[in-house]
Design an enzyme around this catalytic site. Structure first.
Site, PDB file in Angstrom:
ATOM      1  N   GLN A  66      -0.692   0.309   1.019  1.00  0.00           N
ATOM      2  CA  GLN A  66      -0.691   1.707   0.596  1.00  0.00           C
ATOM      3  C   GLN A  66      -0.327   2.619   1.761  1.00  0.00           C
ATOM      4  OE1 GLN A  66      -4.805   1.283  -0.384  1.00  0.00           O
ATOM      5  NE2 GLN A  66      -4.438   1.417  -2.583  1.00  0.00           N
ATOM      6  N   LYS A 125       2.133   4.486  -2.616  1.00  0.00           N
ATOM      7  CA  LYS A 125       1.503   5.605  -1.911  1.00  0.00           C
ATOM      8  C   LYS A 125      -0.015   5.441  -1.867  1.00  0.00           C
ATOM      9  CE  LYS A 125       5.167   8.912  -2.973  1.00  0.00           C
ATOM     10  NZ  LYS A 125       5.511  10.243  -3.487  1.00  0.00           N
ATOM     11  N   GLY A 126      -0.621   5.037  -2.987  1.00  0.00           N
ATOM     12  CA  GLY A 126      -2.067   4.883  -3.058  1.00  0.00           C
ATOM     13  C   GLY A 126      -2.662   5.868  -4.041  1.00  0.00           C
ATOM     14  N   ARG A 151      -6.279   7.686 -12.880  1.00  0.00           N
ATOM     15  CA  ARG A 151      -5.618   7.625 -11.577  1.00  0.00           C
ATOM     16  C   ARG A 151      -4.121   7.905 -11.692  1.00  0.00           C
ATOM     17  NH1 ARG A 151      -9.449   3.496 -10.722  1.00  0.00           N
ATOM     18  NH2 ARG A 151      -7.986   1.835 -11.259  1.00  0.00           N
ATOM     19  N   ARG A 152      -3.519   7.535 -12.833  1.00  0.00           N
ATOM     20  CA  ARG A 152      -2.106   7.865 -13.027  1.00  0.00           C
ATOM     21  C   ARG A 152      -1.910   9.370 -13.174  1.00  0.00           C
ATOM     22  NH1 ARG A 152      -2.925   3.340 -12.222  1.00  0.00           N
ATOM     23  NH2 ARG A 152      -2.744   4.265 -10.176  1.00  0.00           N
ATOM     24  N   HIS A 165       7.710   6.507  -8.393  1.00  0.00           N
ATOM     25  CA  HIS A 165       8.476   7.265  -9.376  1.00  0.00           C
ATOM     26  C   HIS A 165       9.189   8.442  -8.714  1.00  0.00           C
ATOM     27  CE1 HIS A 165       5.211   5.880 -12.435  1.00  0.00           C
ATOM     28  NE2 HIS A 165       6.136   4.960 -12.263  1.00  0.00           N
ATOM     29  N   ARG A 169       4.317  -5.247  -2.238  1.00  0.00           N
ATOM     30  CA  ARG A 169       4.564  -4.049  -3.026  1.00  0.00           C
ATOM     31  C   ARG A 169       4.071  -2.867  -2.198  1.00  0.00           C
ATOM     32  NH1 ARG A 169       0.865  -4.093  -7.679  1.00  0.00           N
ATOM     33  NH2 ARG A 169       2.306  -5.586  -8.623  1.00  0.00           N
ATOM     34  N   ASP A 210      -3.436  -6.804  -6.168  1.00  0.00           N
ATOM     35  CA  ASP A 210      -3.406  -5.350  -6.053  1.00  0.00           C
ATOM     36  C   ASP A 210      -4.361  -4.888  -4.951  1.00  0.00           C
ATOM     37  OD1 ASP A 210      -1.559  -4.947  -8.051  1.00  0.00           O
ATOM     38  OD2 ASP A 210      -3.038  -4.529  -9.608  1.00  0.00           O
ATOM     39  N   MET A 211      -4.012  -3.747  -4.347  1.00  0.00           N
ATOM     40  CA  MET A 211      -4.895  -3.164  -3.356  1.00  0.00           C
ATOM     41  C   MET A 211      -5.798  -2.144  -4.033  1.00  0.00           C
ATOM     42  SD  MET A 211      -5.921  -3.395  -0.330  1.00  0.00           S
ATOM     43  CE  MET A 211      -4.622  -4.398   0.399  1.00  0.00           C
TER      44      MET A 211
END
Length: 305
Positions: free
Chosen positions: A161, A185-186, A286-287, A225, A182, A132-133
């Protein structure tokens, strides 16, 4: 208002006091709707159900910014145990991980050692691992480690990202690796010196990166999404006759469930990103920052039993 909302939740994501509070009352705030459990064993039945429905999965043991060598080694062992469980239960799942959980902020040798331990097990078990970034200050180190390890391990991916200015150049430099990427957006709070400040520019760059990586011939996971991004990808692959085996859509566990099913029914590959573990608070905040509609999860958790 969207920018204010994003900044507010990103601020909350780094609040240690709220983190401790949230671990006590997490389920009430809807955490169980977007996290697979506190342990991987709790997540297994959920993964099996998703697989039964035709959905692929990637799991992430939550936790980052580890500054203790012993804890970093423990995190690496958790990843290897997770990989073993995936193979033993014949789950259609990959593993995602963050380098800061494995010692990136301690020293480079430690994180390389931990990653090689994980990747040796993953190669033996036939499980793909994605790095993951994280925030922009760790982007360069993450990509350098990815490129070094990709020379030795085929089953390795990473994340780019679209809100970072540098990402187009990063794709050029990764091209020789034949990367599994993957594209997202970030979700971190970044300075305008390194990241696009507005959603329109971030979205435009994501479309550019999707097109570039697909036309470069590399496997691409479109993690969004956003209906506009999904529709753009559908039109792009149809226009360029790109087979479904060359890309997939990725969405978070517990979010846009109907869209996941619709894409699956249309014949696309769909992978669900399922986090698990006790350190869910920062992830959850963050979500909420990424997508204001996600706030409904928290409100429902507070007022509904």
């Amino acid at each position: 208002m969207e920018a204010i909302s994003k900044n507010f939740f990103l601020y909350l994501s780094n609040n240690k006091l709220l983190d401790r509070f949230a671990k006590r009352f997490g389920k009430r705030f809807g955490a169980d709707k977007i996290v697979g459990g506190e342990t991987f064993s709790q997540a297994i039945p959920l993964i099996q159900q998703l697989n039964h429905e035709g959905l692929q999965v990637t799991v992430d043991h939550l936790g980052e910014f580890v500054n203790c060598e012993a804890e970093a080694r423990d995190r690496a062992q958790e990843c290897t145990r997770c990989i073993q469980s995936i193979a033993n239960h014949q789950l259609n799942s990959e593993v995602s991980l963050k380098l800061t959980s494995l010692g990136l902020d301690i020293n480079r040798e430690l994180v390389i050692e931990n990653m090689e331990t994980i990747l040796e097990e993953a190669e033996k078990r036939g499980v793909t691992v994605t790095i993951d970034m994280e925030d922009s200050s760790r982007c360069e180190a993450t990509l350098e480690i990815y490129k070094e390890l990709k020379d030795k391990y085929e089953n390795l991916g990473t994340v780019v990202q679209s809100y970072l200015y540098r990402s187009d150049k990063d794709l050029d430099e990764l091209d020789a690796c034949k990367p599994y990427l993957r594209l997202v957006k970030g979700a971190y709070k970044e300075s305008g010196k390194v990241a696009f400040p507005d959603k329109e520019s971030v979205d435009k760059n994501l479309k550019h990166l999707i097109k570039k990586n697909l036309l470069n011939g590399h496997y691409t996971a479109i993690a969004s999404h956003d209906d506009a991004i999904v529709d753009y990808t559908k039109k792009l692959v149809e226009e360029h006759d790109i087979p479904n085996e060359r890309f997939e859509f990725q969405m978070l566990y517990g979010m846009r469930n109907q869209m996941q099913k619709d894409l699956l029914n249309e014949g696309y590959n769909v992978r669900v990103y399922m986090p698990y573990g006790e350190d869910w608070y920062g992830y959850f905040m963050r979500r909420l920052a990424e997508r204001p509609a996600n706030i409904a999860f928290a409100i429902k958790g507070i007022f509904c039993k």
